[in-house]
Scaffold this motif. Structure first.
Motif, PDB file in Angstrom:
ATOM      1  N   GLY A  71       0.876  -1.207  -0.018  1.00 22.89           N
ATOM      2  CA  GLY A  71       0.140  -0.114   0.195  1.00 22.89           C
ATOM      3  C   GLY A  71       0.943   1.224  -0.076  1.00 22.89           C
ATOM      4  N   LEU A  72       2.223   1.137   0.007  1.00 18.97           N
ATOM      5  CA  LEU A  72       3.101   2.340   0.208  1.00 18.97           C
ATOM      6  C   LEU A  72       3.015   2.823  -1.308  1.00 18.97           C
ATOM      7  N   THR A  73       2.959   4.425  -1.556  1.00 22.45           N
ATOM      8  CA  THR A  73       2.740   4.757  -2.551  1.00 22.45           C
ATOM      9  C   THR A  73       4.003   5.692  -2.959  1.00 22.45           C
ATOM     10  N   GLY A  74       4.653   5.201  -4.002  1.00 18.98           N
ATOM     11  CA  GLY A  74       5.891   6.045  -4.405  1.00 18.98           C
ATOM     12  C   GLY A  74       7.133   5.698  -3.886  1.00 18.98           C
ATOM     13  N   THR A  75       8.095   5.789  -4.484  1.00 19.13           N
ATOM     14  CA  THR A  75       9.657   5.016  -3.921  1.00 19.13           C
ATOM     15  C   THR A  75       9.926   6.004  -2.493  1.00 19.13           C
ATOM     16  N   ALA A  76       9.825   7.367  -2.659  1.00 17.39           N
ATOM     17  CA  ALA A  76      10.082   8.093  -1.248  1.00 17.39           C
ATOM     18  C   ALA A  76       9.390   7.437  -0.028  1.00 17.39           C
ATOM     19  N   ALA A  77       8.194   7.030  -0.201  1.00 18.16           N
ATOM     20  CA  ALA A  77       7.505   6.468   1.001  1.00 18.16           C
ATOM     21  C   ALA A  77       8.033   5.057   1.362  1.00 18.16           C
ATOM     22  N   LYS A  78       8.268   4.342   0.378  1.00 24.01           N
ATOM     23  CA  LYS A  78       9.029   2.947   0.318  1.00 24.01           C
ATOM     24  C   LYS A  78      10.249   3.152   1.072  1.00 24.01           C
ATOM     25  N   LYS A  79      11.197   4.006   0.641  1.00 26.18           N
ATOM     26  CA  LYS A  79      12.372   4.378   0.886  1.00 26.18           C
ATOM     27  C   LYS A  79      12.665   4.758   2.514  1.00 26.18           C
ATOM     28  N   ALA A  80      11.701   5.518   2.834  1.00 23.79           N
ATOM     29  CA  ALA A  80      11.605   6.186   4.202  1.00 23.79           C
ATOM     30  C   ALA A  80      10.904   5.064   5.265  1.00 23.79           C
ATOM     31  N   PHE A  81      10.275   4.146   4.778  1.00 23.65           N
ATOM     32  CA  PHE A  81      10.046   2.945   6.011  1.00 23.65           C
ATOM     33  C   PHE A  81      11.064   2.008   5.700  1.00 23.65           C
ATOM     34  N   ILE A  82      11.863   1.536   4.806  1.00 20.68           N
ATOM     35  CA  ILE A  82      12.792   0.492   5.050  1.00 20.68           C
ATOM     36  C   ILE A  82      13.824   1.446   5.757  1.00 20.68           C
ATOM     37  N   ALA A  83      14.139   2.563   5.755  1.00 18.56           N
ATOM     38  CA  ALA A  83      15.138   3.284   6.354  1.00 18.56           C
ATOM     39  C   ALA A  83      14.894   3.261   7.856  1.00 18.56           C
ATOM     40  N   LYS A  84      13.557   3.279   7.987  1.00 19.29           N
ATOM     41  CA  LYS A  84      13.089   3.290   9.511  1.00 19.29           C
ATOM     42  C   LYS A  84      13.131   1.989  10.252  1.00 19.29           C
ATOM     43  N   VAL A  85      13.042   0.907   9.449  1.00 15.70           N
ATOM     44  CA  VAL A  85      13.232  -0.292   9.743  1.00 15.70           C
ATOM     45  C   VAL A  85      14.826  -0.800  10.142  1.00 15.70           C
TER      46      VAL A  85
END
Length: 258
Positions: A71-85
């Protein structure tokens, strides 16, 4: 709504529990934010000497919540979540306080790598482990490309990551991923017995030992220089004096972190 992460402190031990049992404690934004908040509390509390990380229900952590990730939309949102993990894994490795993974069941994907970020790993004999990323077209995250080859060697890490195969607890222990495998009936007691031992240990010595062991880029000369400087400073601490006195007096030491 039930909290995604539970936090409790008893006997100088902070227990952080991933609490999304219906999804096998898979990682979404709520769970990752909850882990960061819990680590903040444990790190800031001078009464906390050791941390236990576990999961509720029948799993430790099944990795990323695929429905959330999808459900994450856009590369920026995906990158931010993986970074937070990834930052959760990094925080566990750089914080001075020892962290024990209490692996009560299923552990997959980023859950395996979160487990490997911890300092010690105690697992149920019924637990299963899988670096399942390739099965959904992904590479390992949460530090897996660093932690797994460090624990078991590059060639075996490649095999587990390329295939995504599940392995049982005895196999994981034999490979070097786990410290101890316990029957369910004794697992909790064994975890908290060790947590109690670490909580009663000299925190300055434990924290510095952890710091230098986790820096795998050091050369032998650099390690020897660190030992020379750090050891001479620790020899002047109250904890060292107390430890020596307790040794001669044949009693348990009472460390204060000073």
């Amino acid at each position: 709504m039930e909290e995604a992460v539970l936090y409790a402190v008893e006997n100088h031990i902070a227990t952080i529990t991933m609490n999304r049992p219906k999804s096998l404690n898979s990682m979404n934004d709520g769970l990752i934010n909850g882990l960061h908040d819990a680590l903040d509390k444990a790190e800031a509390d001078s009464e906390v000497k050791c941390i236990v990380l576990t999961g509720s229900g029948k799993a430790f952590c099944a990795g990323g919540d695929l429905s959330y990730l999808n459900g994450l939309t856009g590369t920026a949102a995906k990158k931010a979540f993986i970074a937070k993990v990834g930052d959760v894994a990094k925080r566990i490795t750089v914080m001075e306080k020892p962290v024990i993974a209490y692996v009560n069941g299923v552990t997959a994907g980023a859950g395996v790598n979160l487990m490997l970020a911890c300092d010690l790993v105690y697992a149920s004999s019924k637990a299963r482990f899988g670096e399942s990323f390739a099965k959904v077209g992904l590479i390992p995250d949460c530090g897996g490309l660093y932690f797994l080859p460090k624990a078991i060697g590059v060639h075996k890490a490649k095999e587990l990551m390329f295939t995504g195969d599940l392995i049982d607890a005895p196999t994981a222990a034999a490979l070097g991923m786990l410290n101890h495998v316990c029957d369910d009936a004794e697992l909790k007691d064994k975890v908290y017995e060790m947590a109690g031992r670490l909580a009663a240990s000299a925190p300055l010595a434990i924290g510095l030992t952890k710091k230098y062991l986790n820096n795998t880029a050091l050369t032998l000369d650099e390690v020897l220089a660190i030992e020379e400087t750090t050891q001479s400073l620790l020899m002047g601490t109250d904890d060292c004096k107390e430890g020596i006195a307790a040794f001669y007096e044949k009693r348990p030491p009472a460390f204060t972190g000073k």
